[in-house]
Design a protein around this motif. Structure first.
Motif, mmCIF file in Angstrom:
data_model
loop_
_atom_site.group_PDB
_atom_site.id
_atom_site.type_symbol
_atom_site.label_atom_id
_atom_site.label_comp_id
_atom_site.label_asym_id
_atom_site.label_seq_id
_atom_site.Cartn_x
_atom_site.Cartn_y
_atom_site.Cartn_z
ATOM 1 N N GLN A 131 -49.183 -12.632 -4.167
ATOM 2 C CA GLN A 131 -48.491 -13.919 -3.758
ATOM 3 C C GLN A 131 -47.598 -13.942 -2.707
ATOM 4 O O GLN A 131 -47.313 -15.215 -2.197
ATOM 5 N N GLY A 132 -47.185 -12.829 -2.295
ATOM 6 C CA GLY A 132 -46.141 -12.601 -1.251
ATOM 7 C C GLY A 132 -46.541 -11.992 -0.053
ATOM 8 O O GLY A 132 -47.995 -12.097 0.315
ATOM 9 N N ARG A 133 -45.754 -11.418 0.852
ATOM 10 C CA ARG A 133 -46.301 -10.843 2.242
ATOM 11 C C ARG A 133 -45.483 -9.769 2.508
ATOM 12 O O ARG A 133 -44.329 -9.485 1.892
ATOM 13 N N ASN A 134 -46.258 -8.992 3.281
ATOM 14 C CA ASN A 134 -45.176 -7.611 3.523
ATOM 15 C C ASN A 134 -45.178 -7.952 5.043
ATOM 16 O O ASN A 134 -46.165 -8.508 5.783
ATOM 17 N N CYS A 135 -44.041 -7.327 5.682
ATOM 18 C CA CYS A 135 -43.934 -7.519 7.156
ATOM 19 C C CYS A 135 -43.351 -6.138 7.617
ATOM 20 O O CYS A 135 -42.529 -5.630 7.069
ATOM 21 N N LEU A 136 -44.462 -5.840 8.288
ATOM 22 C CA LEU A 136 -44.032 -4.326 9.018
ATOM 23 C C LEU A 136 -43.630 -4.720 10.424
ATOM 24 O O LEU A 136 -43.761 -5.357 11.236
ATOM 25 N N VAL A 137 -42.097 -4.073 10.752
ATOM 26 C CA VAL A 137 -41.561 -4.439 11.963
ATOM 27 C C VAL A 137 -41.265 -3.187 12.528
ATOM 28 O O VAL A 137 -41.109 -1.999 12.336
ATOM 29 N N SER A 138 -41.687 -3.556 14.054
ATOM 30 C CA SER A 138 -41.640 -2.127 14.906
ATOM 31 C C SER A 138 -40.981 -2.547 16.297
ATOM 32 O O SER A 138 -41.287 -3.723 16.672
ATOM 33 N N ALA A 139 -40.172 -1.611 16.879
ATOM 34 C CA ALA A 139 -39.464 -1.804 18.183
ATOM 35 C C ALA A 139 -40.124 -1.283 19.038
ATOM 36 O O ALA A 139 -40.823 -0.095 19.067
ATOM 37 N N ARG A 140 -40.616 -1.856 20.297
ATOM 38 C CA ARG A 140 -41.545 -1.406 21.124
ATOM 39 C C ARG A 140 -40.768 -0.955 22.570
ATOM 40 O O ARG A 140 -41.496 -0.595 23.565
ATOM 41 N N SER A 141 -39.792 -1.346 22.701
ATOM 42 C CA SER A 141 -38.745 -1.172 23.923
ATOM 43 C C SER A 141 -37.116 -0.936 23.451
ATOM 44 O O SER A 141 -36.920 -0.923 22.321
ATOM 45 N N GLU A 142 -36.449 -0.752 24.571
ATOM 46 C CA GLU A 142 -34.982 -0.388 24.210
ATOM 47 C C GLU A 142 -34.266 -1.685 23.787
ATOM 48 O O GLU A 142 -33.325 -1.790 22.890
ATOM 49 N N GLN A 143 -34.787 -2.855 24.274
ATOM 50 C CA GLN A 143 -34.232 -3.875 23.846
ATOM 51 C C GLN A 143 -34.693 -4.059 22.354
ATOM 52 O O GLN A 143 -33.790 -4.849 21.489
ATOM 53 N N GLY A 144 -35.975 -4.071 22.109
ATOM 54 C CA GLY A 144 -36.258 -3.910 20.621
ATOM 55 C C GLY A 144 -35.650 -3.159 19.680
ATOM 56 O O GLY A 144 -35.264 -3.420 18.413
ATOM 57 N N LYS A 145 -35.348 -1.891 20.188
ATOM 58 C CA LYS A 145 -34.696 -0.895 19.599
ATOM 59 C C LYS A 145 -33.196 -1.344 19.087
ATOM 60 O O LYS A 145 -32.681 -1.315 18.050
ATOM 61 N N ARG A 146 -32.579 -1.750 20.188
ATOM 62 C CA ARG A 146 -31.303 -2.394 19.866
ATOM 63 C C ARG A 146 -31.345 -3.634 18.917
ATOM 64 O O ARG A 146 -30.395 -3.403 18.014
ATOM 65 N N SER A 147 -32.124 -4.433 19.068
ATOM 66 C CA SER A 147 -32.071 -5.505 17.954
ATOM 67 C C SER A 147 -32.545 -5.031 16.673
ATOM 68 O O SER A 147 -31.951 -5.271 15.545
ATOM 69 N N LEU A 148 -33.329 -3.982 16.415
ATOM 70 C CA LEU A 148 -33.604 -3.409 15.265
ATOM 71 C C LEU A 148 -32.579 -2.700 14.664
ATOM 72 O O LEU A 148 -32.226 -2.872 13.586
ATOM 73 N N ASP A 149 -31.707 -2.117 15.427
ATOM 74 C CA ASP A 149 -30.719 -1.313 15.030
ATOM 75 C C ASP A 149 -29.500 -2.473 14.536
ATOM 76 O O ASP A 149 -28.861 -2.033 13.614
ATOM 77 N N LEU A 150 -29.395 -3.404 15.224
ATOM 78 C CA LEU A 150 -28.473 -4.273 14.813
ATOM 79 C C LEU A 150 -28.750 -4.959 13.440
ATOM 80 O O LEU A 150 -27.840 -5.086 12.716
ATOM 81 N N TRP A 151 -30.111 -5.288 13.501
ATOM 82 C CA TRP A 151 -30.610 -5.816 12.230
ATOM 83 C C TRP A 151 -30.400 -4.960 10.803
ATOM 84 O O TRP A 151 -29.852 -5.380 9.593
ATOM 85 N N GLN A 152 -30.499 -3.860 11.145
ATOM 86 C CA GLN A 152 -30.469 -2.627 9.925
ATOM 87 C C GLN A 152 -28.983 -2.446 9.553
ATOM 88 O O GLN A 152 -28.684 -2.055 8.458
ATOM 89 N N ASN A 153 -28.259 -2.777 10.524
ATOM 90 C CA ASN A 153 -26.749 -2.435 10.179
ATOM 91 C C ASN A 153 -26.151 -3.690 10.088
ATOM 92 O O ASN A 153 -24.859 -3.806 9.776
#
Length: 153
Positions: A131-153
């Motif tokens: 009934q739910g969803r899984n979401c796999l998140v991946s960073a593909r650039s330095e900009q993406g990595k910065r956003s993912l790091d911010l989100w995780q912290n």
């Protein structure tokens, strides 16, 4: 860097997840929203836009191809390429002209645009799971990595 795989039990969880990304996505940023029909791509985009400060309705861009939202300090373009019969439609529609340094671009069905679609900074891949969803998140650039790091912290 680990690729977070988030379980979203219901629409409220999906909305909270999308809103949690709103403070960490800065322009320029290209975000791919992938997954089958009904997987939650538009739900994510709608909640993200509301989290970024858009107060009005968020329409699915399935027929318009793109809906644009001018927000404080940036513009968000929400693309839906589902109906593309050929990647050439990307150029025919002039969609590449919308990518600018002050834009966050959310792209549903990016594979329909082939190599003409700009590369992703972040990819959110949604899968139906009971009934739910899984979401796999991946960073593909330095900009993406910065956003993912911010989100995780």
């Amino acid at each position: 860097m680990a690729q977070p795989n988030i379980f979203l039990a219901d629409e409220a969880a999906a909305t909270a997840f999308a809103r949690s990304w709103s403070p960490v996505l800065s322009a320029p940023c290209v975000v791919y929203l992938q997954g089958g029909l009904g997987a939650g791509k538009t739900t994510f985009a709608r909640a993200l836009l509301h989290g970024m400060g858009h107060a009005g309705a968020v329409k699915s861009p399935t027929y318009a191809l793109v809906e644009s939202y001018v927000l404080a300090g940036k513009t968000v373009h929400h693309f839906d390429l589902y109906r593309f019969a050929s990647p050439d439609e990307w150029d025919d529609a002039g969609l590449g002209e919308l990518f600018a340094p002050d834009c966050v671009c959310l792209i549903e069905w990016p594979q329909q645009g082939g190599a003409l679609v700009p590369a992703a900074d972040l990819v959110f891949e949604f899968f139906v799971c009971g009934q739910g969803r899984n979401c796999l998140v991946s960073a593909r650039s330095e900009q993406g990595k910065r956003s993912l790091d911010l989100w995780q912290n």
